[in-house]
Design an enzyme around this catalytic site. Structure first.
Site, PDB file in Angstrom:
ATOM      1  N   CYS A 142      -0.170 -11.269 -12.330  1.00 25.36           N
ATOM      2  CA  CYS A 142      -0.252 -11.368 -10.874  1.00 25.36           C
ATOM      3  C   CYS A 142       1.012 -10.752 -10.297  1.00 25.36           C
ATOM      4  CB  CYS A 142      -0.343 -12.845 -10.478  1.00 25.36           C
ATOM      5  SG  CYS A 142      -0.267 -13.135  -8.710  1.00 25.36           S
ATOM      6  N   CYS A 193      -2.152  -5.082  -7.316  1.00 23.36           N
ATOM      7  CA  CYS A 193      -2.711  -6.435  -7.360  1.00 23.36           C
ATOM      8  C   CYS A 193      -3.741  -6.398  -8.479  1.00 23.36           C
ATOM      9  CB  CYS A 193      -3.373  -6.797  -6.037  1.00 23.36           C
ATOM     10  SG  CYS A 193      -4.321  -8.338  -6.106  1.00 23.36           S
TER      11      CYS A 193
HETATM   12  N1  DGL Z   1      -3.974 -11.114  -8.443  1.00 27.49           N
HETATM   13  C1  DGL Z   1      -2.887 -11.252  -7.573  1.00 27.49           C
HETATM   14  C2  DGL Z   1      -1.886 -10.126  -7.580  1.00 27.49           C
HETATM   15  O1  DGL Z   1      -1.778  -9.427  -8.511  1.00 27.49           O
HETATM   16  C3  DGL Z   1      -2.873 -12.112  -6.382  1.00 27.49           C
HETATM   17  C4  DGL Z   1      -3.935 -12.177  -5.363  1.00 27.49           C
HETATM   18  C5  DGL Z   1      -3.659 -13.383  -4.499  1.00 27.49           C
HETATM   19  O2  DGL Z   1      -3.675 -14.500  -5.050  1.00 27.49           O
HETATM   20  O3  DGL Z   1      -3.379 -13.224  -3.291  1.00 27.49           O
HETATM   21  O4  DGL Z   1      -1.163  -9.919  -6.665  1.00 27.49           O
END
Ligand code: DGL
Length: 266
Positions: A74, A188
């Site tokens: 993330c 993301c």
């Molecule tokens: N998958 C996430 C990222 O890489 C986060 C998305 C979220 O929870 O807002 O930023």
């Protein structure tokens, strides 16, 4: 030696795009995919709250599952919480941060866009990567408050309309001074789940950079060479809500090789 246990953590389902690369590279490992779905999305969360939340959830997961290595799949969390995780726990952490350096090195038109959550594109960490590695390339930051949810909807079998996707990515495409954006950093982990949709609505073709293969390589460096796959190893998904996924999502998760579901209380 016993199969190594790898924890892959995200706020939601986006980390699956990292998980699948690691699973393909490490058939000898026991994989735990964990999603903090109770707190999803992390994008709008205030920084100090996010740090405490990730420390608490990852801490509970480490205590229960005793991984040999943890991947923070993330960007929104990695760009703020990695130093605290490394200070508190002794196992190795691999983070996911915007692939600005390789994007700027690869761009022929010297126009790159970084597409992430609103939080990731505002982070000091991201700005520093640009200052250090842009090397004269024009970098445009585009924060989306909606795409992570769109990606989750796609995986649940409820895809959003083309128009909605097109609106979210439109800002990435810059055409000025005779130079067009040719590279978009997927900053993301949810966004590679929408890659086929991006390609349908993009104003012109670009290269989308997904950091997942590089993360799987880093995991390999830290764990050493893969051994023969152990028979009977199955991947598990652990969520903070602890609910069994609805049928459509369960089908999608099966396709990632995840067949067991559990919860973690924080
Ligand atoms: N998958 C996430 C990222 O890489 C986060 C998305 C979220 O929870 O807002 O930023």
């Amino acid at each position: 030696m016993a199969a190594p246990t790898i924890l892959v953590f995200d706020s939601g389902l986006g980390g699956l795009t990292v998980y699948r690369e690691i699973a393909a590279a490490r058939p000898d490992a026991r994989l735990i995919y964990s999603a903090d779905d109770e707190a999803f999305p992390y994008g709008p969360m205030e920084e100090s709250k996010l740090i405490l939340r990730v420390l608490a959830v990852v801490g509970a997961l480490i205590e229960k599952h005793r991984p040999d290595l943890a991947v923070i799949a993330c960007n929104t969390a990695s760009t703020i919480v990695l130093p605290d995780l490394r200070a508190r726990f002794t196992l190795p952490f691999v983070g996911t941060v915007p692939a600005i350096k390789p994007a700027c090195a690869a761009s022929a038109t010297r126009r790159v866009s970084v597409l992430g959550t609103e939080a990731t594109v505002q982070r000091e960490y991201t700005r520093k990567l640009i200052a250090e590695f842009a090397n004269g390339t024009d970098v445009t930051l585009i924060g989306s408050a909606r795409l992570a949810r769109f990606a989750e909807a796609e995986l649940r079998g409820e895809p959003v309309a083309d128009r909605e996707i097109a609106d979210e990515i439109a800002g990435c495409f810059i055409d000025s001074d005779g130079r067009r954006t040719d590279t978009v950093v997927l900053a993301c982990t949810h966004y590679p789940l929408l890659l086929h949709r991006f390609r349908q609505v993009e104003p012109w073709p670009v290269t989308y950079l997904d950091p997942a293969p590089a993360i799987a390589r880093r995991v390999g460096q830290l764990l050493g060479p893969a051994r023969d796959a152990e028979p009977g190893l199955s991947a598990q998904m652990v969520t903070t809500l602890g609910q069994k996924p609805p049928a459509e999502l369960e089908k999608a998760l099966f396709s990632f090789g995840i067949k067991e579901f559990g919860g973690i209380s924080v």
